[in-house]
Design a protein around this motif. Structure first.
Motif, PDB file in Angstrom:
ATOM      1  N   ILE A  62       0.830  -1.173   0.029  1.00  0.00           N
ATOM      2  CA  ILE A  62       0.080   0.134   0.014  1.00  0.00           C
ATOM      3  C   ILE A  62       0.970   1.263   0.092  1.00  0.00           C
ATOM      4  CG2 ILE A  62      -1.958   1.194   1.188  1.00  0.00           C
ATOM      5  CD1 ILE A  62      -2.527  -1.716   2.450  1.00  0.00           C
ATOM      6  N   PHE A  63       1.007   1.909  -1.048  1.00  0.00           N
ATOM      7  CA  PHE A  63       1.726   3.130  -1.019  1.00  0.00           C
ATOM      8  C   PHE A  63       3.090   2.880  -0.933  1.00  0.00           C
ATOM      9  CE2 PHE A  63      -1.963   5.565  -1.591  1.00  0.00           C
ATOM     10  CZ  PHE A  63      -1.704   6.455  -2.578  1.00  0.00           C
ATOM     11  N   GLY A  64       3.485   1.602  -1.571  1.00  0.00           N
ATOM     12  CA  GLY A  64       5.130   1.005  -1.189  1.00  0.00           C
ATOM     13  C   GLY A  64       5.370   0.415  -0.150  1.00  0.00           C
ATOM     14  N   HIS A  65       4.449   0.372   0.779  1.00  0.00           N
ATOM     15  CA  HIS A  65       4.745  -0.136   2.146  1.00  0.00           C
ATOM     16  C   HIS A  65       4.123  -1.490   2.110  1.00  0.00           C
ATOM     17  CE1 HIS A  65       6.057   3.373   3.945  1.00  0.00           C
ATOM     18  NE2 HIS A  65       5.040   4.032   3.599  1.00  0.00           N
ATOM     19  N   SER A  66       4.836  -2.684   2.672  1.00  0.00           N
ATOM     20  CA  SER A  66       4.677  -4.103   2.376  1.00  0.00           C
ATOM     21  C   SER A  66       3.967  -4.505   3.558  1.00  0.00           C
ATOM     22  CB  SER A  66       5.955  -4.728   2.413  1.00  0.00           C
ATOM     23  OG  SER A  66       5.622  -6.264   2.927  1.00  0.00           O
ATOM     24  N   LEU A  67       2.746  -5.106   3.264  1.00  0.00           N
ATOM     25  CA  LEU A  67       1.919  -5.567   4.466  1.00  0.00           C
ATOM     26  C   LEU A  67       2.362  -6.597   5.332  1.00  0.00           C
ATOM     27  CD1 LEU A  67      -1.053  -4.530   5.126  1.00  0.00           C
ATOM     28  CD2 LEU A  67      -1.809  -6.444   3.732  1.00  0.00           C
ATOM     29  N   GLY A  69       5.883  -6.937   5.558  1.00  0.00           N
ATOM     30  CA  GLY A  69       7.057  -6.384   6.166  1.00  0.00           C
ATOM     31  C   GLY A  69       6.708  -5.378   7.066  1.00  0.00           C
ATOM     32  N   GLU A  70       6.035  -4.334   6.684  1.00  0.00           N
ATOM     33  CA  GLU A  70       5.866  -3.076   7.781  1.00  0.00           C
ATOM     34  C   GLU A  70       4.317  -2.748   7.582  1.00  0.00           C
ATOM     35  OE1 GLU A  70       8.196   0.118   5.622  1.00  0.00           O
ATOM     36  OE2 GLU A  70       7.415  -0.610   3.750  1.00  0.00           O
ATOM     37  N   PRO A  71       3.615  -3.685   8.380  1.00  0.00           N
ATOM     38  CA  PRO A  71       2.223  -3.559   8.418  1.00  0.00           C
ATOM     39  C   PRO A  71       1.603  -2.224   8.843  1.00  0.00           C
ATOM     40  CG  PRO A  71       2.926  -5.145   9.992  1.00  0.00           C
ATOM     41  CD  PRO A  71       4.169  -4.983   9.118  1.00  0.00           C
ATOM     42  N   ARG A  72       2.370  -1.508   9.987  1.00  0.00           N
ATOM     43  CA  ARG A  72       1.902  -0.167  10.316  1.00  0.00           C
ATOM     44  C   ARG A  72       1.829   0.746   9.452  1.00  0.00           C
ATOM     45  NH1 ARG A  72       1.021   1.229  15.797  1.00  0.00           N
ATOM     46  NH2 ARG A  72       1.771   3.140  15.234  1.00  0.00           N
ATOM     47  N   GLN A  73       2.791   1.001   8.747  1.00  0.00           N
ATOM     48  CA  GLN A  73       3.130   1.872   7.822  1.00  0.00           C
ATOM     49  C   GLN A  73       2.265   1.598   6.787  1.00  0.00           C
ATOM     50  OE1 GLN A  73       5.721   0.668   9.358  1.00  0.00           O
ATOM     51  NE2 GLN A  73       7.697   1.668   8.986  1.00  0.00           N
ATOM     52  N   GLN A  77      -1.873   3.878   5.528  1.00  0.00           N
ATOM     53  CA  GLN A  77      -2.058   4.590   4.340  1.00  0.00           C
ATOM     54  C   GLN A  77      -3.549   4.142   3.900  1.00  0.00           C
ATOM     55  OE1 GLN A  77      -0.441   6.829   3.121  1.00  0.00           O
ATOM     56  NE2 GLN A  77       1.403   6.530   4.254  1.00  0.00           N
ATOM     57  N   LEU A  78      -4.040   3.295   4.743  1.00  0.00           N
ATOM     58  CA  LEU A  78      -5.385   2.838   4.442  1.00  0.00           C
ATOM     59  C   LEU A  78      -6.851   3.323   5.076  1.00  0.00           C
ATOM     60  CD1 LEU A  78      -6.772   0.496   2.321  1.00  0.00           C
ATOM     61  CD2 LEU A  78      -6.195  -1.122   4.369  1.00  0.00           C
ATOM     62  N   GLN A 152      -6.218  10.618   7.758  1.00  0.00           N
ATOM     63  CA  GLN A 152      -5.736  11.119   6.430  1.00  0.00           C
ATOM     64  C   GLN A 152      -4.744   9.813   5.684  1.00  0.00           C
ATOM     65  OE1 GLN A 152      -3.569  14.622   8.532  1.00  0.00           O
ATOM     66  NE2 GLN A 152      -4.400  15.416   6.894  1.00  0.00           N
ATOM     67  N   PRO A 153      -5.493   8.696   5.505  1.00  0.00           N
ATOM     68  CA  PRO A 153      -4.808   7.821   4.606  1.00  0.00           C
ATOM     69  C   PRO A 153      -4.939   8.161   3.283  1.00  0.00           C
ATOM     70  CG  PRO A 153      -7.055   7.193   5.254  1.00  0.00           C
ATOM     71  CD  PRO A 153      -6.822   8.514   5.948  1.00  0.00           C
ATOM     72  N   ARG A 154      -4.185   7.522   2.411  1.00  0.00           N
ATOM     73  CA  ARG A 154      -4.194   7.887   0.933  1.00  0.00           C
ATOM     74  C   ARG A 154      -4.961   6.929   0.089  1.00  0.00           C
ATOM     75  NH1 ARG A 154       1.761   9.466  -1.181  1.00  0.00           N
ATOM     76  NH2 ARG A 154       2.336   7.833  -0.069  1.00  0.00           N
ATOM     77  N   LEU A 155      -5.460   5.766   0.557  1.00  0.00           N
ATOM     78  CA  LEU A 155      -6.323   4.743  -0.191  1.00  0.00           C
ATOM     79  C   LEU A 155      -7.293   4.479   0.754  1.00  0.00           C
ATOM     80  CD1 LEU A 155      -6.708   2.774  -2.502  1.00  0.00           C
ATOM     81  CD2 LEU A 155      -5.452   1.195  -1.130  1.00  0.00           C
TER      82      LEU A 155
END
Ligand code: ADP
Ligand code: ADP
Length: 226
Positions: A62-67, A69-73, A77-78, A152-155
């Motif tokens: 999600i916007f480049g962040h791996s669910l 690998g880095e679920p919080r980031q 975005q969601l 303020q998520p982007r998706l």
């Protein structure tokens, strides 16, 4: 930048395969409709996106962040509007949003500013002190959208958001969400099993039996669809 990248995602409930090697991406700032008959795998995909279920195979970014690998980031975005409303009918619009913000540890001041901003954006400013119970289905949906966008998520992901609405409200809601997309650059994934909710300009993704069967501009599928 891609809002969403789904790579080699397979998922099974025991022996029952729900998604098979699903692969697609959605560009940022677009309205994408995820369409498929019952059993196609839409709910499973949403459960994976929202981390209700853990990935079994593949990854989602999600916007480049791996669910994986880095679920919080990634989840940051969601924003999600679930099919089943979880608004408290006996609280006002404002109270529902404030409660949610507090639950997520948002400082009070920031919460109030975000709530004001979001109510404005969702055309709900005048309704803020009304109990949710007194609002019609379309307005309730907009309260849920405001709530989903507080951080303020982007998706923005909407799961069968128009379920239970009358035809006029369904149309109005679709228009409203497409405006958020067009005018404010929000990326949207809108799931539905109803063909008539698709507009020619939508990005369309069709699922069937857990596999992607088509993807592209809705207009490219011809008059049958759009
Ligand atoms: P959709 O949301 O498009 O209707 P689902 O993701 O609910 O599709 O279902 C995809 C497949 O997974 C279907 O074959 C469905 O029967 C199966 N399935 C969904 N949820 C479960 C579950 N909890 N246990 C077993 N099978 C399930
Ligand atoms: P913190 O401020 O403690 O770092 P975050 O803002 O990262 O907390 O939120 C923690 C989790 O809760 C994140 O996964 C985020 O996506 C989710 N979250 C936060 N605010 C909201 C909200 N208003 N609506 C939905 N989910 C939210």
């Amino acid at each position: 930048m891609n809002a969403l990248e789904v790579r080699g995602v397979s998922f099974a409930y025991g022996a029952r395969q729900a998604l098979t090697g699903l692969d697609f991406e959605l560009s940022a700032g677009r309205f994408a409709a995820l369409l498929g008959p019952n059993g196609a795998g839409k709910s499973t995909l949403i459960a994976l996106l929202t981390r209700l279920y853990d990935l079994q195979q593949g990854d989602i970014r999600i916007f480049g962040h791996s669910l994986a690998g880095e679920p919080r980031q990634a989840l940051r975005q969601l924003g999600v509007v679930f099919q089943q409303s979880t608004l408290d009918l006996d609280l006002s619009v404002q109270q529902n949003l404030a409660y949610h913000a507090a639950l997520h540890g948002m400082p009070r001041r920031e919460a109030q500013a975000r709530i004001d901003e979001e109510l404005e954006r969702q055309d709900l400013g005048e309704r803020r002190h009304e109990k949710v119970r007194t609002l019609n289905g379309g307005h309730r949906r907009r309260v849920e959208i405001a709530r989903a966008l507080l951080h303020q998520p982007r998706l923005l992901l909407l799961d069968e958001a128009s379920a239970g609405l009358d035809p006029a409200s369904r149309l109005a809601l679709g228009r409203h969400v497409r405006n958020l997309c067009r005018e404010q650059g929000l990326s949207v994934l809108w799931t539905t099993h109803l063909l008539d909710e698709i507009e020619p300009g939508d990005e369309l993704l069709i699922l069937h039996r857990g596999e992607r069967v088509a993807r592209g501009k809705a207009a490219a599928f011809g008059d049958d669809l759009a």
